[in-house]
Design a protein around this motif. Structure first.
Motif, PDB file in Angstrom:
ATOM      1  N   HIS B 271       1.147  -1.432  -0.024  1.00 16.53           N
ATOM      2  CA  HIS B 271       0.330   0.101   0.382  1.00 16.53           C
ATOM      3  C   HIS B 271       0.786   1.023  -0.251  1.00 16.53           C
ATOM      4  N   THR B 272       2.209   1.123  -0.337  1.00 11.45           N
ATOM      5  CA  THR B 272       2.605   2.228  -0.355  1.00 11.45           C
ATOM      6  C   THR B 272       2.788   2.649  -2.035  1.00 11.45           C
ATOM      7  N   HIS B 273       3.876   4.484  -1.796  1.00  6.31           N
ATOM      8  CA  HIS B 273       3.601   4.850  -3.266  1.00  6.31           C
ATOM      9  C   HIS B 273       5.058   4.500  -3.184  1.00  6.31           C
ATOM     10  N   PRO B 274       5.502   4.403  -4.306  1.00 13.70           N
ATOM     11  CA  PRO B 274       4.846   2.772  -4.668  1.00 13.70           C
ATOM     12  C   PRO B 274       5.203   1.811  -4.150  1.00 13.70           C
ATOM     13  N   PRO B 275       4.257   0.368  -4.878  1.00 11.95           N
ATOM     14  CA  PRO B 275       4.288  -0.084  -4.655  1.00 11.95           C
ATOM     15  C   PRO B 275       5.527  -1.202  -3.604  1.00 11.95           C
ATOM     16  N   ARG B 317       6.493  -1.794  -7.793  1.00 11.38           N
ATOM     17  CA  ARG B 317       6.936  -0.664  -8.309  1.00 11.38           C
ATOM     18  C   ARG B 317       7.805   0.108  -8.168  1.00 11.38           C
TER      19      ARG B 317
END
Lengths: 327, 327
Positions: B271-275, B317
């Motif tokens: 759930h981070t950006h990016p995963p 990603r």
DNA sequence: CTGAAAGCGCTTACAG
DNA sequence: CTGAAAGCGCTTACAG
């Protein structure tokens, strides 16, 4: 020096001269002798153990730093008192009830912690019926036969809403937790009341199960909605972090285009980009206070409820002035 | 129907006719009778409890989803076997030793889990000396008197390095864990070996205590260093996430300017950006396997070591082609 | 202030 | 296959 005498001396009972008591203790120490706990338990039916049953979806427990800190707080007081924590992690209400019944049937514990209180929580009756003294971790929504240890969520949530309104936000949404849990309801209620107190209406209020996955999808839904909020208050930090991920994936700048508030005050919140404005509680102290109360209850038969300092807003950089034309 | 007979029937001992056994069980069930555990413990010295001592800085335990999942895995097998988990959370080596000694003196447990193995881990000798059977959670670095349950970290780390090199990265750094812990050493060693296998030299290898704070400062140091890496492999997900925060705060695009790899395969990483590209292990299955092994050891006196499927790379990603002129 | 005895509720040889 | 007895190691009245 008979068995009985030693027992009286070891247990600080009256009827033993101070000199003899000291001599007994000294000899026991020299021999490395310690009374056998099972034997002692058999004759006194005290186990010197306290029980904690965790019923939560693993996906949620694993991402939620509340329990490790809460348990560490419990331990800080149990260890010094020669007590031990018996832990059970279960996945359903049925398994939770079985766990308590087994605690009772096996006389595993002298008392239990009751976390994640619910509306009309039938576990309260269950424990009373099973004769297991308990401490309620949170504020019950009615009279209860057990003392409670409360850390009030509301003031922090209220402060968060005022903080956002003061920054010019008029469209504020709440991504709440599992409405079956009282603390999720309390946070939601505090949110709604604070918004109303400022003459506003919530843009949206979404219930979830506290998981990051649902925090993410709730955020996506808010972004896609007809009226888009300029600020979102989440019911826990993991969901706020998942929300942050969704916003950033969508190219929504935080806090320029959207302000984000978490809840918990976790370590994690300090290391996101941007660092999270959140509502900090103290789960470790909560655990310690709960343990002290339960210990008092199991040894003296009664204990007063405790009210801890309420949760507090901690402002970081995920909140900022509302975007667009402000007045 | 004498006491003795009932006991034989309940404990499935020979010398009772099947008909009588069934009758005994039926009557016990109808009366809701269960043998008293303390009494049984007193005569057999079996507690039907297993012990877990957690020694870790609270800041690290709280951010690390390993233990909740590991404990949930333990519980899935203990519950069915009528066993219970006794948990102790401690902050120092001394407190940990005291915890084990108390387990032994109070006959609290039939066996214990030994996590976070260290080099020349003196807890192994302590437990042997105290007569507490144990299972080693991880691969010990020498012969040990206890069975181990191993989930090999190395293949995942190796795959991560190959993945990065295949993407054109030549300057790869490692933010390692606490070098006092064997699994941190294993991850570091796997990193170094894999880099060498591709004819490269690590740009940097930094030790930490596994905390997000040190993950963040290690990342900042790497950014400020003379030779800046184009990819960083972290020893756990929390540090990778903190690293992500530092990189983004510094305006370093992930993965365009820097690739990031975590370790654990946590929910958070999705759930981070990016995963996050990360190395996934299965702490719940690890806990279950450890519990099965310890159960076998305490009941039969011996148990074989277990090797679980190794950790696996999960590409998301946060990793991409190396920036700048690639050949 | 101290010693001998019963009892907590099981398990386990030991006779019948 | 079944019943009576001792023992696990404490605590707790009860006499002395």
């Amino acid at each position: 020096m008979s068995k009985g005498l030693v027992s009286l001396a070891i247990n600080d009972r009256p009827g033993v001269s101070e000199a003899t008591r000291l001599r007994v203790l000294e000899v026991a120490d020299r021999l490395g002798w310690r009374p056998s706990l099972p034997a002692r338990t058999l004759s006194t039916s005290r186990t010197y153990a306290l029980g904690l049953v965790l019923r939560r979806d693993l996906r949620i427990v694993a991402a939620d730093p509340f329990y490790p800190a809460f348990m560490a707080g419990i331990e800080t007081v149990l260890t010094d008192e020669g007590r031990v924590l018996v832990l059970s992690v279960v996945g359903s209400a049925e398994a939770e009830e079985r766990a308590y019944r087994t605690f009772a049937a096996d006389r595993r514990v002298d008392g239990a912690f009751l976390n994640d209180l619910r509306h009309d929580d039938h576990r309260v009756d269950l424990l009373r019926e099973l004769g297991i003294p308990a401490v309620l971790v949170g504020r019950p929504d009615g009279p209860a036969p057990f003392p409670s240890v409360v850390l009030d969520d509301a003031p922090g949530v209220t402060a968060a809403v005022h903080h956002l309104v003061d920054l010019g936000h008029r469209a504020i949404a709440h991504v709440g937790g599992d409405p079956a849990l009282l603390h999720a309801r309390h946070r939601r209620r505090a949110f709604e009341d604070a918004v109303a107190a400022r003459g506003l209406v919530p843009t949206a209020v979404v219930d979830t199960d506290f998981s990051m996955a649902q925090g993410a999808s709730a955020t996506a839904a808010l972004l896609a909605g007809r009226t888009r909020p300029t600020a979102i208050v989440y019911a826990n930090d993991p969901m706020a972090i998942a929300g942050l991920g969704v916003l950033q994936e969508a190219g929504t700048q935080v806090p320029d285009a959207m302000s984000v508030v978490g809840f918990d005050g976790t370590e994690m919140a300090r290391h996101t980009h941007p660092p999270l404005t959140t509502v900090r509680s103290d789960p470790q102290e909560w655990g310690a206070a709960a343990a002290r109360t339960l210990l008092a209850l199991t040894t003296s038969g009664s204990a007063a409820s405790v009210e801890l300092p309420p949760a507090q807003l901690v402002v970081a950089r995920s909140t900022g002035p509302a975007p667009g034309p402000t007045d």
